[in-house]
Design a protein around this motif. Structure first.
Motif, PDB file in Angstrom:
ATOM      1  N   ASN A  98       0.852  -1.289  -0.192  1.00 11.68           N
ATOM      2  CA  ASN A  98      -0.005   0.071   0.007  1.00 11.68           C
ATOM      3  C   ASN A  98       0.765   1.217   0.004  1.00 11.68           C
ATOM      4  OD1 ASN A  98      -2.568  -1.342   0.180  1.00 11.68           O
ATOM      5  ND2 ASN A  98      -2.249  -1.757   2.246  1.00 11.68           N
ATOM      6  N   THR A  99       2.012   1.185   0.489  1.00 11.85           N
ATOM      7  CA  THR A  99       3.133   2.271   0.438  1.00 11.85           C
ATOM      8  C   THR A  99       3.832   2.271  -0.664  1.00 11.85           C
ATOM      9  OG1 THR A  99       4.496   1.208   1.892  1.00 11.85           O
ATOM     10  CG2 THR A  99       2.872   2.230   3.023  1.00 11.85           C
ATOM     11  N   ALA A 100       3.990   1.167  -1.461  1.00 18.00           N
ATOM     12  CA  ALA A 100       5.187   1.274  -2.719  1.00 18.00           C
ATOM     13  C   ALA A 100       4.795   2.343  -3.501  1.00 18.00           C
ATOM     14  CB  ALA A 100       5.357  -0.304  -3.154  1.00 18.00           C
ATOM     15  N   ASN A 101       5.862   2.866  -4.028  1.00 16.59           N
ATOM     16  CA  ASN A 101       5.822   3.700  -5.327  1.00 16.59           C
ATOM     17  C   ASN A 101       5.489   2.749  -6.497  1.00 16.59           C
ATOM     18  OD1 ASN A 101       7.725   4.722  -7.755  1.00 16.59           O
ATOM     19  ND2 ASN A 101       6.953   6.470  -6.602  1.00 16.59           N
ATOM     20  N   LYS A 102       4.692   3.389  -7.521  1.00 11.97           N
ATOM     21  CA  LYS A 102       4.252   2.873  -8.602  1.00 11.97           C
ATOM     22  C   LYS A 102       5.281   2.061  -9.361  1.00 11.97           C
ATOM     23  CE  LYS A 102       3.958   6.582 -11.824  1.00 11.97           C
ATOM     24  NZ  LYS A 102       3.043   7.714 -12.675  1.00 11.97           N
ATOM     25  N   ARG A 127       0.788   5.831  -0.751  1.00 10.21           N
ATOM     26  CA  ARG A 127       1.800   5.569  -1.524  1.00 10.21           C
ATOM     27  C   ARG A 127       2.683   6.734  -1.626  1.00 10.21           C
ATOM     28  NH1 ARG A 127       1.217   0.943  -4.447  1.00 10.21           N
ATOM     29  NH2 ARG A 127      -0.633   0.227  -5.118  1.00 10.21           N
ATOM     30  N   PHE A 128       3.947   6.226  -1.650  1.00 10.89           N
ATOM     31  CA  PHE A 128       5.114   7.300  -1.674  1.00 10.89           C
ATOM     32  C   PHE A 128       5.273   7.819  -3.188  1.00 10.89           C
ATOM     33  CE2 PHE A 128       6.761   5.031   1.973  1.00 10.89           C
ATOM     34  CZ  PHE A 128       7.056   6.135   2.827  1.00 10.89           C
ATOM     35  N   GLU A 129       5.260   9.244  -3.229  1.00 11.16           N
ATOM     36  CA  GLU A 129       5.643   9.634  -4.605  1.00 11.16           C
ATOM     37  C   GLU A 129       7.362   9.648  -4.943  1.00 11.16           C
ATOM     38  OE1 GLU A 129       5.549  13.945  -6.732  1.00 11.16           O
ATOM     39  OE2 GLU A 129       5.002  13.971  -4.678  1.00 11.16           O
ATOM     40  N   PRO A 130       8.378   9.565  -3.968  1.00  7.62           N
ATOM     41  CA  PRO A 130       9.512   8.963  -4.178  1.00  7.62           C
ATOM     42  C   PRO A 130       9.655   7.785  -4.426  1.00  7.62           C
ATOM     43  CG  PRO A 130       9.468  10.426  -2.360  1.00  7.62           C
ATOM     44  CD  PRO A 130       8.130  10.121  -2.806  1.00  7.62           C
ATOM     45  N   PRO A 152       6.762   4.096  17.517  1.00  6.57           N
ATOM     46  CA  PRO A 152       7.294   2.977  16.917  1.00  6.57           C
ATOM     47  C   PRO A 152       7.795   3.286  15.274  1.00  6.57           C
ATOM     48  CG  PRO A 152       5.291   2.359  17.706  1.00  6.57           C
ATOM     49  CD  PRO A 152       5.321   3.969  17.969  1.00  6.57           C
ATOM     50  N   LEU A 153       8.936   2.345  15.103  1.00  7.77           N
ATOM     51  CA  LEU A 153       9.679   2.835  13.858  1.00  7.77           C
ATOM     52  C   LEU A 153       9.428   1.853  12.669  1.00  7.77           C
ATOM     53  CD1 LEU A 153      12.919   3.817  15.606  1.00  7.77           C
ATOM     54  CD2 LEU A 153      11.819   5.382  14.150  1.00  7.77           C
ATOM     55  N   PHE A 154       9.298   2.122  11.658  1.00  5.00           N
ATOM     56  CA  PHE A 154       9.065   1.175  10.209  1.00  5.00           C
ATOM     57  C   PHE A 154      10.315   1.120   9.518  1.00  5.00           C
ATOM     58  CE2 PHE A 154       4.873   2.570  11.493  1.00  5.00           C
ATOM     59  CZ  PHE A 154       3.925   1.639  11.091  1.00  5.00           C
ATOM     60  N   PRO A 155      10.781   0.055   9.162  1.00  8.64           N
ATOM     61  CA  PRO A 155      12.046   0.035   8.056  1.00  8.64           C
ATOM     62  C   PRO A 155      11.368   0.515   6.806  1.00  8.64           C
ATOM     63  CG  PRO A 155      11.726  -2.065   9.168  1.00  8.64           C
ATOM     64  CD  PRO A 155      10.694  -1.192   9.605  1.00  8.64           C
ATOM     65  N   VAL A 156      12.275   1.464   6.191  1.00  7.24           N
ATOM     66  CA  VAL A 156      11.990   2.063   4.917  1.00  7.24           C
ATOM     67  C   VAL A 156      13.012   2.128   3.979  1.00  7.24           C
ATOM     68  CG1 VAL A 156      12.710   4.234   5.788  1.00  7.24           C
ATOM     69  CG2 VAL A 156      11.133   4.396   4.129  1.00  7.24           C
ATOM     70  N   PHE A 157      12.797   2.145   2.479  1.00  9.82           N
ATOM     71  CA  PHE A 157      13.664   1.757   1.646  1.00  9.82           C
ATOM     72  C   PHE A 157      13.564   2.926   0.396  1.00  9.82           C
ATOM     73  CE2 PHE A 157      13.287  -1.902   3.996  1.00  9.82           C
ATOM     74  CZ  PHE A 157      14.676  -2.460   4.397  1.00  9.82           C
ATOM     75  N   TRP A 158      14.688   3.369  -0.242  1.00  8.03           N
ATOM     76  CA  TRP A 158      14.436   3.987  -1.394  1.00  8.03           C
ATOM     77  C   TRP A 158      15.513   3.154  -2.306  1.00  8.03           C
ATOM     78  CZ3 TRP A 158      18.310   6.181  -4.339  1.00  8.03           C
ATOM     79  CH2 TRP A 158      17.824   6.962  -5.505  1.00  8.03           C
TER      80      TRP A 158
END
Length: 193
Positions: free
Chosen positions: A16-20, A47-50, A164-170
């Motif tokens: 649900n958060t993944a960029n397209k 969703r992320f724009e980046p 709480p902290l979520f792992p996040v990636f670019w």
């Protein structure tokens, strides 16, 4: 990493958060940046724009450790509070580590950049494609390790965590990030990057 192994967490990406342009594969355990991911893409406000994606899991009290395999440099690993902005920040490719609610490590070809509150610290070390992240929430410590014949501490952040902290990636174009699971055998050939 035997001292950290008991705290190992198995992560999955949050579609649900993944960029397209990020395609999630192998049971939401692999993210791949490519134009084909946008086929059949559905707009969602979270969703992320980046070119970013969160994990489903978030962590608070205690110690938590996870490992990832990256295909190459030009990737950012980090953790964030859930309210990280979904939009692009002008002049920036990603928003991990730009504010006070996220911490990031950018993997470059010949070095690393640690970021928090928009401040950068350059770390001159070789490229690792297998990395471990250890979050000691209670002691306010977030550490990134290069994994190989020996374990190399790349960088540690010291902070007071309040949510709480979520792992996040670019991921840059053509890059792949795979979340390493410990509780099941890896099917032969599945992790070939």
């Amino acid at each position: 990493m035997s001292l950290l192994f008991p705290d190992h967490r198995n992560l999955t990406f949050d579609p649900n958060t993944a960029n397209k342009y990020l395609e999630l594969l192998w049971g939401q355990r692999r993210a791949k940046h490519g134009p084909s991911a946008a086929v059949g893409w559905q707009e969602r406000s979270c969703r992320f724009e980046p070119w970013q994606v969160l994990c489903v899991q978030s962590y608070g009290q205690g110690r938590h450790y996870w490992e990832v395999t990256i295909s190459s440099h030009s990737v950012v690993l980090g953790v964030t509070y859930g309210e990280i902005p979904r939009h692009k920040v002008r002049g920036c490719k990603f928003n991990i580590g730009l504010d006070g609610g996220s911490w990031g490590l950018q993997v470059r070809e010949d070095s690393y950049l640690a970021r928090h509150k928009g401040q950068e610290e350059k770390i001159q070390l070789r490229l690792y494609t297998e990395l471990g992240i250890c979050l000691d929430y209670d002691h306010g410590l977030l550490s990134f390790y290069g994994l190989g014949e020996r374990v190399q501490l790349i960088h540690s952040f010291h902070a007071v965590f309040t949510e709480p902290l979520f792992p996040v990636f670019w991921l840059c174009e053509g890059r792949t990030v795979t979340l390493c699971h410990r509780d099941c055998g890896e099917p032969e050939g599945e992790l070939g990057l």
